[in-house]
Design a protein around this motif. Structure first.
Motif, PDB file in Angstrom:
ATOM      1  N   LEU A   1       0.865  -1.187   0.000  1.00  0.00           N
ATOM      2  CA  LEU A   1       0.000   0.000   0.000  1.00  0.00           C
ATOM      3  C   LEU A   1       0.898   1.232   0.000  1.00  0.00           C
ATOM      4  O   LEU A   1       1.590   1.511   0.972  1.00  0.00           O
ATOM      5  CB  LEU A   1      -0.899  -0.018   1.242  1.00  0.00           C
ATOM      6  CG  LEU A   1      -1.777  -1.268   1.402  1.00  0.00           C
ATOM      7  CD1 LEU A   1      -2.434  -1.292   2.782  1.00  0.00           C
ATOM      8  CD2 LEU A   1      -2.820  -1.340   0.294  1.00  0.00           C
TER       9      LEU A   1
ATOM     10  N   GLU B   1      -1.661   6.576   2.124  1.00  0.00           N
ATOM     11  CA  GLU B   1      -2.900   6.497   2.883  1.00  0.00           C
ATOM     12  C   GLU B   1      -4.104   6.190   1.985  1.00  0.00           C
ATOM     13  O   GLU B   1      -4.959   5.371   2.334  1.00  0.00           O
ATOM     14  CB  GLU B   1      -3.128   7.812   3.640  1.00  0.00           C
ATOM     15  CG  GLU B   1      -4.477   7.839   4.331  1.00  0.00           C
ATOM     16  CD  GLU B   1      -4.672   9.032   5.248  1.00  0.00           C
ATOM     17  OE1 GLU B   1      -3.787   9.912   5.288  1.00  0.00           O
ATOM     18  OE2 GLU B   1      -5.705   9.066   5.924  1.00  0.00           O
TER      19      GLU B   1
ATOM     20  N   ASP C   1       1.602  -2.507  14.417  1.00  0.00           N
ATOM     21  CA  ASP C   1       2.034  -1.461  15.358  1.00  0.00           C
ATOM     22  C   ASP C   1       1.152  -0.228  15.267  1.00  0.00           C
ATOM     23  O   ASP C   1       0.420  -0.050  14.297  1.00  0.00           O
ATOM     24  CB  ASP C   1       3.478  -1.046  15.034  1.00  0.00           C
ATOM     25  CG  ASP C   1       4.463  -2.174  15.308  1.00  0.00           C
ATOM     26  OD1 ASP C   1       4.109  -3.102  16.069  1.00  0.00           O
ATOM     27  OD2 ASP C   1       5.578  -2.122  14.753  1.00  0.00           O
ATOM     28  N   LEU C   2       1.266   0.637  16.257  1.00  0.00           N
ATOM     29  CA  LEU C   2       0.598   1.937  16.210  1.00  0.00           C
ATOM     30  C   LEU C   2       1.021   2.651  14.936  1.00  0.00           C
ATOM     31  O   LEU C   2       2.212   2.690  14.603  1.00  0.00           O
ATOM     32  CB  LEU C   2       1.025   2.794  17.405  1.00  0.00           C
ATOM     33  CG  LEU C   2       0.276   2.584  18.721  1.00  0.00           C
ATOM     34  CD1 LEU C   2       0.888   3.496  19.788  1.00  0.00           C
ATOM     35  CD2 LEU C   2      -1.205   2.867  18.568  1.00  0.00           C
TER      36      LEU C   2
ATOM     37  N   ALA D   1       0.315   1.764  11.914  1.00  0.00           N
ATOM     38  CA  ALA D   1       0.489   0.865  10.762  1.00  0.00           C
ATOM     39  C   ALA D   1      -0.636   1.021   9.744  1.00  0.00           C
ATOM     40  O   ALA D   1      -0.483   0.635   8.583  1.00  0.00           O
ATOM     41  CB  ALA D   1       0.586  -0.585  11.227  1.00  0.00           C
ATOM     42  N   GLY D   2      -1.771   1.553  10.194  1.00  0.00           N
ATOM     43  CA  GLY D   2      -2.854   1.812   9.237  1.00  0.00           C
ATOM     44  C   GLY D   2      -4.144   1.036   9.495  1.00  0.00           C
ATOM     45  O   GLY D   2      -5.022   0.994   8.634  1.00  0.00           O
ATOM     46  N   LYS D   3      -4.272   0.461  10.687  1.00  0.00           N
ATOM     47  CA  LYS D   3      -5.452  -0.356  11.009  1.00  0.00           C
ATOM     48  C   LYS D   3      -6.739   0.476  10.953  1.00  0.00           C
ATOM     49  O   LYS D   3      -7.747   0.057  10.389  1.00  0.00           O
ATOM     50  CB  LYS D   3      -5.285  -0.997  12.401  1.00  0.00           C
ATOM     51  CG  LYS D   3      -4.026  -1.855  12.536  1.00  0.00           C
ATOM     52  CD  LYS D   3      -3.870  -2.468  13.913  1.00  0.00           C
ATOM     53  CE  LYS D   3      -3.633  -1.480  15.038  1.00  0.00           C
ATOM     54  NZ  LYS D   3      -2.390  -0.690  14.909  1.00  0.00           N
TER      55      LYS D   3
ATOM     56  N   GLU E   1      -9.261  -3.926  16.243  1.00  0.00           N
ATOM     57  CA  GLU E   1      -7.860  -3.569  16.451  1.00  0.00           C
ATOM     58  C   GLU E   1      -7.438  -4.056  17.833  1.00  0.00           C
ATOM     59  O   GLU E   1      -8.190  -3.964  18.776  1.00  0.00           O
ATOM     60  CB  GLU E   1      -7.680  -2.043  16.355  1.00  0.00           C
ATOM     61  CG  GLU E   1      -8.050  -1.490  14.993  1.00  0.00           C
ATOM     62  CD  GLU E   1      -7.778   0.015  14.882  1.00  0.00           C
ATOM     63  OE1 GLU E   1      -6.701   0.472  15.292  1.00  0.00           O
ATOM     64  OE2 GLU E   1      -8.669   0.719  14.384  1.00  0.00           O
TER      65      GLU E   1
ATOM     66  N   GLU F   1       8.241   4.132   3.997  1.00  0.00           N
ATOM     67  CA  GLU F   1       7.124   5.074   4.119  1.00  0.00           C
ATOM     68  C   GLU F   1       5.793   4.425   3.737  1.00  0.00           C
ATOM     69  O   GLU F   1       4.748   5.057   3.838  1.00  0.00           O
ATOM     70  CB  GLU F   1       7.367   6.291   3.229  1.00  0.00           C
ATOM     71  CG  GLU F   1       8.601   7.102   3.598  1.00  0.00           C
ATOM     72  CD  GLU F   1       8.529   7.629   5.024  1.00  0.00           C
ATOM     73  OE1 GLU F   1       7.543   8.325   5.340  1.00  0.00           O
ATOM     74  OE2 GLU F   1       9.432   7.317   5.815  1.00  0.00           O
ATOM     75  N   GLN F   2       5.872   3.188   3.274  1.00  0.00           N
ATOM     76  CA  GLN F   2       4.661   2.529   2.797  1.00  0.00           C
ATOM     77  C   GLN F   2       4.205   1.476   3.814  1.00  0.00           C
ATOM     78  O   GLN F   2       4.735   1.397   4.917  1.00  0.00           O
ATOM     79  CB  GLN F   2       4.929   1.897   1.424  1.00  0.00           C
ATOM     80  CG  GLN F   2       5.520   2.907   0.448  1.00  0.00           C
ATOM     81  CD  GLN F   2       5.771   2.333  -0.936  1.00  0.00           C
ATOM     82  OE1 GLN F   2       5.315   1.248  -1.279  1.00  0.00           O
ATOM     83  NE2 GLN F   2       6.523   3.063  -1.732  1.00  0.00           N
ATOM     84  N   ARG F   3       3.217   0.708   3.417  1.00  0.00           N
ATOM     85  CA  ARG F   3       2.727  -0.343   4.298  1.00  0.00           C
ATOM     86  C   ARG F   3       2.540  -1.620   3.485  1.00  0.00           C
ATOM     87  O   ARG F   3       2.227  -1.572   2.304  1.00  0.00           O
ATOM     88  CB  ARG F   3       1.360   0.017   4.904  1.00  0.00           C
ATOM     89  CG  ARG F   3       1.317   1.348   5.635  1.00  0.00           C
ATOM     90  CD  ARG F   3       2.088   1.323   6.939  1.00  0.00           C
ATOM     91  NE  ARG F   3       1.872   2.549   7.703  1.00  0.00           N
ATOM     92  CZ  ARG F   3       2.616   3.652   7.607  1.00  0.00           C
ATOM     93  NH1 ARG F   3       3.639   3.680   6.766  1.00  0.00           N
ATOM     94  NH2 ARG F   3       2.341   4.709   8.335  1.00  0.00           N
TER      95      ARG F   3
HETATM   96  P1  ADP Z   1      -3.319   2.441  13.472  1.00  0.00           P
HETATM   97  O1  ADP Z   1      -4.817   2.380  13.613  1.00  0.00           O
HETATM   98  O2  ADP Z   1      -2.727   1.163  12.958  1.00  0.00           O
HETATM   99  O3  ADP Z   1      -2.638   2.895  14.731  1.00  0.00           O
HETATM  100  P2  ADP Z   1      -3.823   4.726  11.757  1.00  0.00           P
HETATM  101  O4  ADP Z   1      -4.620   4.221  10.624  1.00  0.00           O
HETATM  102  O5  ADP Z   1      -4.528   5.464  12.842  1.00  0.00           O
HETATM  103  O6  ADP Z   1      -2.962   3.512  12.351  1.00  0.00           O
HETATM  104  O7  ADP Z   1      -2.673   5.665  11.243  1.00  0.00           O
HETATM  105  C1  ADP Z   1      -1.908   5.322  10.137  1.00  0.00           C
HETATM  106  C2  ADP Z   1      -1.073   6.499   9.739  1.00  0.00           C
HETATM  107  O8  ADP Z   1      -0.280   6.136   8.645  1.00  0.00           O
HETATM  108  C3  ADP Z   1      -1.908   7.691   9.275  1.00  0.00           C
HETATM  109  O9  ADP Z   1      -1.180   8.854   9.586  1.00  0.00           O
HETATM  110  C4  ADP Z   1      -2.010   7.486   7.769  1.00  0.00           C
HETATM  111  O10 ADP Z   1      -2.066   8.712   7.076  1.00  0.00           O
HETATM  112  C5  ADP Z   1      -0.723   6.795   7.463  1.00  0.00           C
HETATM  113  N1  ADP Z   1      -0.898   5.758   6.439  1.00  0.00           N
HETATM  114  C6  ADP Z   1      -1.924   4.897   6.277  1.00  0.00           C
HETATM  115  N2  ADP Z   1      -1.707   4.071   5.243  1.00  0.00           N
HETATM  116  C7  ADP Z   1      -0.503   4.400   4.763  1.00  0.00           C
HETATM  117  C8  ADP Z   1       0.281   3.873   3.697  1.00  0.00           C
HETATM  118  N3  ADP Z   1      -0.158   2.859   2.940  1.00  0.00           N
HETATM  119  N4  ADP Z   1       1.465   4.417   3.480  1.00  0.00           N
HETATM  120  C9  ADP Z   1       1.900   5.420   4.246  1.00  0.00           C
HETATM  121  N5  ADP Z   1       1.216   5.974   5.281  1.00  0.00           N
HETATM  122  C10 ADP Z   1       0.012   5.457   5.535  1.00  0.00           C
END
Ligand code: ADP
Ligand code: MG
Length: 161
Positions: free
Chosen positions: A8, A11, A44-45, A47-49, A116, A139-141
């Protein structure tokens, strides 16, 4: 289809992935009838959940904000055809809190549950149809989806098609 993995890039790719999961839930070949669909979200915190879940909730028809249920533990969305429950158990101090909130009732009937920090609810949650891992890759996921049930497999098959 037992396992799927995607990179991914940003965001919006994560939100789009959530929307694809929603479409797979709406259109796979075994409509949820009385069955709940349960997804565990690991990672992890940051990570994008929550971002992924936002895409799922919007894809299932919610038009407003999707806030993180960090303090409330669960955010319900009364959508059609599926009710959606977004759990964030990060701050759960004692699994008994889940008993008090009647956790079992959430897993009955035609609903979609994204959870989560499921390990905090160890022993009290319905078992997962799909376990989703999200991890940083620079920087990605990277998202990995593992099917644990027949329902999970059919949703993943739809997602792959
Ligand atoms: P979690 O719930 O896992 O703690 P969040 O979804 O609240 O994570 O936050 C994820 C952060 O990472 C947000 O700041 C979002 O903009 C960013 N993000 C989400 N997906 C990606 C991605 N594929 N690549 C880079 N950054 C991402
Ligand atoms: Mg979160």
């Amino acid at each position: 289809m037992k396992k799927l993995e995607f990179l991914l890039a940003d965001e919006s790719a994560t939100v789009t992935m959530g929307n694809h999961i929603a479409q797979a839930l709406l259109h796979h070949n075994k409509p949820l009838s009385q069955q709940a669909f349960v997804a565990y979200l690991n990672g992890d915190l940051g990570a994008g959940k929550t971002t992924l879940t936002r895409g799922v909730v919007r894809g299932l028809g919610h038009q407003g904000n999707v806030k993180s249920p960090t303090y409330t533990l669960v955010e319900p969305y009364e959508l059609s055809p599926y009710r959606v429950y977004h759990f964030d158990l990060y701050r759960l101090a004692d699994p008994e809190e889940l008993e008090f909130m009647g956790i079992r009732d959430y897993f009955n009937g035609q609903c979609v549950c994204f959870i989560e920090w499921p390990e905090k609810g160890n022993g009290l949650l319905a078992s997962a149809d799909v376990i989703i891992n999200m991890a940083y890759q620079d920087e990605q996921r990277v998202i990995t989806l593992h099917a644990c049930t027949e329902l999970g497999e059919s949703v993943l098959a739809k997602l792959a098609s």
